[in-house]
Design an enzyme around this catalytic site. Sequence first.
Site, PDB file in Angstrom:
ATOM      1  N   ASP A  15      -1.895   2.326  -5.174  1.00 51.20           N
ATOM      2  CA  ASP A  15      -2.542   1.560  -6.250  1.00 51.20           C
ATOM      3  C   ASP A  15      -2.118   0.088  -6.199  1.00 51.20           C
ATOM      4  O   ASP A  15      -1.825  -0.528  -7.236  1.00 51.20           O
ATOM      5  CB  ASP A  15      -2.216   2.176  -7.624  1.00 51.20           C
ATOM      6  CG  ASP A  15      -2.692   3.614  -7.733  1.00 51.20           C
ATOM      7  OD1 ASP A  15      -3.715   3.948  -7.114  1.00 51.20           O
ATOM      8  OD2 ASP A  15      -2.038   4.411  -8.423  1.00 51.20           O
ATOM      9  N   ASP A  64      -5.564  -0.388  -0.225  1.00 56.53           N
ATOM     10  CA  ASP A  64      -4.794  -0.772   0.961  1.00 56.53           C
ATOM     11  C   ASP A  64      -3.760   0.321   1.219  1.00 56.53           C
ATOM     12  O   ASP A  64      -3.846   1.403   0.654  1.00 56.53           O
ATOM     13  CB  ASP A  64      -4.188  -2.179   0.814  1.00 56.53           C
ATOM     14  CG  ASP A  64      -3.088  -2.241  -0.226  1.00 56.53           C
ATOM     15  OD1 ASP A  64      -2.726  -1.184  -0.790  1.00 56.53           O
ATOM     16  OD2 ASP A  64      -2.584  -3.347  -0.468  1.00 56.53           O
ATOM     17  N   ARG A 102      -1.213  15.347   8.386  1.00 56.51           N
ATOM     18  CA  ARG A 102      -1.907  14.532   7.397  1.00 56.51           C
ATOM     19  C   ARG A 102      -2.799  13.502   8.090  1.00 56.51           C
ATOM     20  O   ARG A 102      -3.894  13.179   7.618  1.00 56.51           O
ATOM     21  CB  ARG A 102      -0.844  13.848   6.517  1.00 56.51           C
ATOM     22  CG  ARG A 102      -1.387  13.046   5.381  1.00 56.51           C
ATOM     23  CD  ARG A 102      -2.027  13.924   4.321  1.00 56.51           C
ATOM     24  NE  ARG A 102      -2.558  13.084   3.273  1.00 56.51           N
ATOM     25  CZ  ARG A 102      -2.369  13.282   1.980  1.00 56.51           C
ATOM     26  NH1 ARG A 102      -1.693  14.326   1.564  1.00 56.51           N
ATOM     27  NH2 ARG A 102      -2.889  12.469   1.096  1.00 56.51           N
ATOM     28  N   ASN A 116     -11.063   1.905  -5.404  1.00 54.35           N
ATOM     29  CA  ASN A 116     -10.510   2.985  -6.208  1.00 54.35           C
ATOM     30  C   ASN A 116     -10.516   2.547  -7.665  1.00 54.35           C
ATOM     31  O   ASN A 116     -10.556   1.347  -7.958  1.00 54.35           O
ATOM     32  CB  ASN A 116      -9.073   3.262  -5.748  1.00 54.35           C
ATOM     33  CG  ASN A 116      -8.527   4.598  -6.258  1.00 54.35           C
ATOM     34  OD1 ASN A 116      -9.212   5.332  -6.966  1.00 54.35           O
ATOM     35  ND2 ASN A 116      -7.290   4.901  -5.893  1.00 54.35           N
ATOM     36  N   THR A 117     -10.450   3.516  -8.549  1.00 58.87           N
ATOM     37  CA  THR A 117     -10.326   3.206  -9.964  1.00 58.87           C
ATOM     38  C   THR A 117      -9.090   3.909 -10.517  1.00 58.87           C
ATOM     39  O   THR A 117      -8.800   5.050 -10.160  1.00 58.87           O
ATOM     40  CB  THR A 117     -11.613   3.593 -10.733  1.00 58.87           C
ATOM     41  OG1 THR A 117     -11.399   3.369 -12.116  1.00 58.87           O
ATOM     42  CG2 THR A 117     -12.034   5.024 -10.513  1.00 58.87           C
ATOM     43  N   HIS A 118      -8.353   3.184 -11.365  1.00 58.75           N
ATOM     44  CA  HIS A 118      -7.074   3.699 -11.859  1.00 58.75           C
ATOM     45  C   HIS A 118      -7.009   3.537 -13.383  1.00 58.75           C
ATOM     46  O   HIS A 118      -7.375   2.475 -13.903  1.00 58.75           O
ATOM     47  CB  HIS A 118      -5.930   2.922 -11.192  1.00 58.75           C
ATOM     48  CG  HIS A 118      -4.582   3.428 -11.589  1.00 58.75           C
ATOM     49  ND1 HIS A 118      -4.082   4.631 -11.134  1.00 58.75           N
ATOM     50  CD2 HIS A 118      -3.646   2.917 -12.416  1.00 58.75           C
ATOM     51  CE1 HIS A 118      -2.883   4.828 -11.655  1.00 58.75           C
ATOM     52  NE2 HIS A 118      -2.596   3.808 -12.439  1.00 58.75           N
ATOM     53  N   GLY A 168      -0.777   0.624   0.295  1.00 59.39           N
ATOM     54  CA  GLY A 168       0.167   0.903  -0.802  1.00 59.39           C
ATOM     55  C   GLY A 168      -0.405   1.916  -1.786  1.00 59.39           C
ATOM     56  O   GLY A 168      -1.529   2.396  -1.644  1.00 59.39           O
TER      57      GLY A 168
HETATM   58  C1  GAR Z   1     -10.175   8.657 -13.796  1.00 61.45           C
HETATM   59  O1  GAR Z   1      -9.612   8.265 -15.024  1.00 61.45           O
HETATM   60  C2  GAR Z   1      -9.467   7.954 -12.658  1.00 61.45           C
HETATM   61  O2  GAR Z   1      -9.015   6.687 -12.968  1.00 61.45           O
HETATM   62  C3  GAR Z   1      -8.306   8.888 -12.438  1.00 61.45           C
HETATM   63  O3  GAR Z   1      -8.862  10.153 -12.540  1.00 61.45           O
HETATM   64  C4  GAR Z   1      -9.919  10.126 -13.489  1.00 61.45           C
HETATM   65  C5  GAR Z   1     -11.112  10.797 -12.881  1.00 61.45           C
HETATM   66  O4  GAR Z   1     -12.076  11.100 -13.840  1.00 61.45           O
HETATM   67  N1  GAR Z   1      -7.717   8.635 -11.165  1.00 61.45           N
HETATM   68  C6  GAR Z   1      -6.410   8.556 -10.975  1.00 61.45           C
HETATM   69  O5  GAR Z   1      -5.591   8.760 -11.844  1.00 61.45           O
HETATM   70  C7  GAR Z   1      -6.005   8.235  -9.555  1.00 61.45           C
HETATM   71  N2  GAR Z   1      -4.633   7.878  -9.497  1.00 61.45           N
HETATM   72  P1  GAR Z   1     -13.485  11.703 -13.417  1.00 61.45           P
HETATM   73  O6  GAR Z   1     -13.229  12.829 -12.410  1.00 61.45           O
HETATM   74  O7  GAR Z   1     -14.067  12.206 -14.691  1.00 61.45           O
HETATM   75  O8  GAR Z   1     -14.292  10.591 -12.818  1.00 61.45           O
END
Ligand code: GAR
Length: 205
Positions: free
Chosen positions: A148, A144, A68, A110-112, A146
Amino acid sequence: MNARLVVLVSGAGTNLQALIDACADPAYGATVVAVGADRDGIAALGRANAANSAIPTFTVKVKEFSTRSAWDEALADACEQFSPDLIICAGFMKLVGKAFLDRFTGRCLNTHPALLPSFPGMYGVRDALAYGVKVTGCTVFLVDEGVDAGPVLAQAPVSVYDDDDEATLHERIKVSERALLVDTVGRMARHGWSVNDDRKVRIGT
Ligand code: GAR
């Protein structure tokens, strides 16, 4: 300055598309210079190819590396080729590791699809629904080591409706998420950002 964005994806790529569309306006202050993925054949890579002047893409698959950390190093190398100011994980379903963070901590976000620190991990929407919360939302944060867990850049709330299932709730979250991501990245690109010792992030001076 026009910030150079490398966007990492694994799926549909609607957040990527929102960034590509925002970058079409020179006043936005950023350009998507490359799109990286951990797998082939995803809609997000098609979006990069279909962009006005096709955006270079690369794929770095975990299974092609013996460890990895070797994958992590290769992903970092692939990103570095494009001299990014910001790396944006936009639905990138892999955790980056130490080799990657050694190079990009503080400029990888990142976006969650939940209001962190509630409901981290792969199933943020499902877990929020199962818990029965009435409000959930989305979080844009700095990555980071961790899961999320990094410093929060921005959040937006989204109501949960009685008849929501995972798909309807996620779609509604994604509408807010795309706007939040575009706004946050644009402000970072135009005004810069800093992180205090106490993990508070400030965008602009
Ligand atoms: C988004 O909602 C993002 O937050 C999520 O995947 C989706 C991607 O949508 N990510 C996670 O859950 C990461 N843990 P997209 O491919 O249409 O941009």
